[in-house]
Motif scaffolding. Structure first.
Motif, short mmCIF file in Angstrom:
data_model
loop_
_atom_site.label_atom_id
_atom_site.label_comp_id
_atom_site.label_asym_id
_atom_site.label_seq_id
_atom_site.Cartn_x
_atom_site.Cartn_y
_atom_site.Cartn_z
N UNK A 182 31.93 30.90 27.43
CA UNK A 182 31.61 32.00 26.54
C UNK A 182 32.27 33.31 26.93
N UNK A 183 31.54 34.43 26.78
CA UNK A 183 32.12 35.74 27.11
C UNK A 183 32.51 35.88 28.57
N UNK A 184 31.76 35.24 29.47
CA UNK A 184 32.11 35.33 30.90
C UNK A 184 33.45 34.67 31.19
N UNK A 185 33.73 33.56 30.54
CA UNK A 185 35.00 32.87 30.77
C UNK A 185 36.16 33.66 30.19
N UNK A 186 35.94 34.24 29.01
CA UNK A 186 37.00 35.03 28.40
C UNK A 186 37.30 36.29 29.21
N UNK A 187 36.28 36.82 29.91
CA UNK A 187 36.48 38.05 30.67
C UNK A 187 37.37 37.83 31.90
N UNK A 188 37.30 36.65 32.52
CA UNK A 188 38.07 36.38 33.74
C UNK A 188 39.16 35.35 33.51
N UNK A 189 39.55 35.14 32.27
CA UNK A 189 40.58 34.15 31.97
C UNK A 189 41.92 34.51 32.60
N UNK A 190 42.22 35.80 32.71
CA UNK A 190 43.48 36.20 33.31
C UNK A 190 43.59 35.85 34.77
N UNK A 191 42.48 35.88 35.50
CA UNK A 191 42.51 35.52 36.92
C UNK A 191 42.73 34.02 37.11
N UNK A 192 42.27 33.22 36.16
CA UNK A 192 42.49 31.77 36.27
C UNK A 192 43.96 31.42 36.14
N UNK A 193 44.69 32.19 35.37
CA UNK A 193 46.12 31.91 35.19
C UNK A 193 46.91 32.15 36.47
N UNK A 194 46.44 33.11 37.30
CA UNK A 194 47.15 33.38 38.56
C UNK A 194 46.94 32.27 39.56
N UNK A 195 45.67 31.86 39.76
CA UNK A 195 45.38 30.75 40.66
C UNK A 195 45.62 31.03 42.11
N UNK A 196 45.54 32.27 42.55
CA UNK A 196 45.77 32.62 43.95
C UNK A 196 44.44 32.97 44.63
N UNK A 197 44.49 33.14 45.96
CA UNK A 197 43.28 33.49 46.70
C UNK A 197 42.80 34.88 46.31
N UNK A 198 43.71 35.81 46.14
CA UNK A 198 43.32 37.15 45.72
C UNK A 198 42.74 37.16 44.32
N UNK A 199 43.22 36.27 43.44
CA UNK A 199 42.68 36.18 42.09
C UNK A 199 41.24 35.67 42.11
N UNK A 200 40.93 34.75 43.03
CA UNK A 200 39.56 34.24 43.15
C UNK A 200 38.60 35.35 43.57
N UNK A 201 38.99 36.14 44.55
CA UNK A 201 38.15 37.26 44.98
C UNK A 201 38.03 38.32 43.90
N UNK A 202 39.11 38.58 43.18
CA UNK A 202 39.08 39.58 42.12
C UNK A 202 38.20 39.13 40.96
N UNK A 203 38.19 37.83 40.68
CA UNK A 203 37.34 37.32 39.60
C UNK A 203 35.87 37.51 39.93
N UNK A 204 35.49 37.24 41.19
CA UNK A 204 34.10 37.45 41.59
C UNK A 204 33.73 38.92 41.58
N UNK A 205 34.65 39.76 41.95
CA UNK A 205 34.39 41.21 41.92
C UNK A 205 34.16 41.69 40.49
N UNK A 206 34.93 41.14 39.55
CA UNK A 206 34.76 41.52 38.15
C UNK A 206 33.42 41.02 37.61
N UNK A 207 33.04 39.78 37.95
CA UNK A 207 31.77 39.25 37.48
C UNK A 207 30.59 40.03 38.05
N UNK A 208 30.68 40.41 39.32
CA UNK A 208 29.60 41.20 39.92
C UNK A 208 29.48 42.57 39.26
N UNK A 209 30.62 43.13 38.91
CA UNK A 209 30.61 44.46 38.31
C UNK A 209 30.03 44.43 36.90
#
Length: 360
Positions: free
Chosen positions: A114-141
């Motif tokens: 849903x909306x949560x997946x669409x919000x962090x879809x860009x980080x999934x495309x990167x697939x890096x370690x920094x993208x994983x941490x950035x995705x969690x930071x965005x979800x927490x925020x």
């Protein structure tokens, strides 16, 4: 099994324990603790059959434990009220495993929607370690913000529908939700607004009238004792107890009404018969009405006969008197005083047929 073989060798040949330890070190290249030297003589003195039976008892329990379904986190769809529980389950079951972050981001994509997946879809495309941490930071925020969670609690509380006196289980669900709000107040300071009397009034509008009156008496008692308005915790305690009383399966009012025999079954049958008779009478009257009294032809009524409407109003009245029709509905069999189905005039909106309307 190597240990059992060594123990059988000890019992048969009576070798020294230090020699067994040396041989096992050479075979396995493993350093055993000093406690092993104390356990081996006791194990050697125990019959091998007893140890085998214990091993047989342990194996079924281990097999049954391996058949338990593997737990997995729920799917988070963007509800701030469920974010904390979902994050805890994801960190426990996946994030703490010894797997690379590039693989963890695959699981993160799987358990959001849903909306949560669409919000962090860009980080999934990167697939890096920094993208994983950035995705969690965005979800927490976005979803873990205390103000966002507090607003979600308040919005759900205000959107709760009003309950009637018979909705006892809905009352219990409402009390459970208020208990969760009370528990969240200890961690989210924004929810302390629920202690305000105006917020309590909004909550009271959701309750049945009898329960609001009971809380009013409770408020007066607390104010006379403490000179203060009751807190939100006191209100939740009161509502939880009232919901428990209302949902008692033995002595509650609703359960007692369910146990009472239905005494009104026979009168209902009589009423149904009366309604059936009235329906038959009405149907027969409608069949009579389908035959025009003026021209004696079927498939139309007196209201729609053009030759009758072209006559003067006085002539229409004389015809209705001669045929002994009702001046309210133009049907035979009763008078105007006893008419229960008067027609409404389309010109003056009074209780008479339109064909009898006279402007003077």
């Amino acid at each position: 099994m190597q240990v059992y073989d060594q123990m059988s060798a000890v019992e048969a040949q009576k070798i020294d324990v230090t020699k067994i330890n040396t041989e096992m070190k050479d075979a396995e290249h493993v350093s055993f603790p000093s406690l092993f030297e104390q356990v081996i003589p006791q194990a050697a003195a125990t019959p091998i059959s007893d140890s085998t039976s214990d091993l047989v008892k342990v194996l079924p329990s281990a097999l049954s434990a391996s058949r338990i379904p593997v737990p997995e986190p729920t799917v988070f769809s963007g509800d701030p009220l469920s974010y904390s529980n979902w994050k805890l389950s994801f960190q426990t079951l996946i994030d703490q495993k010894n797997i690379p972050d590039t693989e963890k981001i695959f699981y993160l994509r799987r358990y959001v929607s849903g909306p949560a997946k669409r919000a962090v879809e860009g980080y999934f495309l990167l697939g890096t370690e920094s993208a994983y941490a950035a995705a969690w930071k965005f979800l927490d925020k976005r979803y873990g913000n205390p103000f966002t969670i507090a607003k979600a609690f308040i919005d759900k509380l205000h959107a709760w529908p009003k309950m009637t006196s018979r909705e006892r289980f809905e009352l219990r669900d409402f009390a459970d939700f208020l208990s969760s709000c009370e528990a969240a107040t200890a961690h989210i300071k924004s929810l302390e607004i629920l202690n305000d009397c105006n917020e309590t009034r909004k909550i009271l509008s959701k309750l049945p009238d009898w329960l609001a009156a009971s809380w009013n008496r409770k408020v007066i008692e607390i104010e006379e004792q403490t000179n203060q308005f009751p807190t939100f915790s006191q209100f939740v305690e009161f509502l939880t107890r009232e919901a428990k009383i209302a949902c008692n399966p033995v002595t509650s009012l609703q359960s007692l009404k369910q146990c009472e025999p239905n005494k009104s079954d026979k009168p209902k049958l009589t009423k149904q018969k009366e309604i059936g008779v009235k329906t038959l009478m009405t149907t027969s009257q409608e069949k009579i009405q389908l035959v025009c009294v003026f021209c004696k032809k079927p498939k139309h009524s007196l209201h729609k006969r053009r030759s009758f409407l072209e006559k003067a109003v006085s002539d229409r009245v004389s015809f209705i008197k001669s045929e002994r029709l009702c001046f309210g509905c133009l049907k035979p069999g009763h008078h105007l005083k006893k008419c229960t189905n008067r027609n409404i005039c389309e010109r003056c909106s009074k209780g008479h047929p339109t064909c009898l309307h006279e402007d003077s």
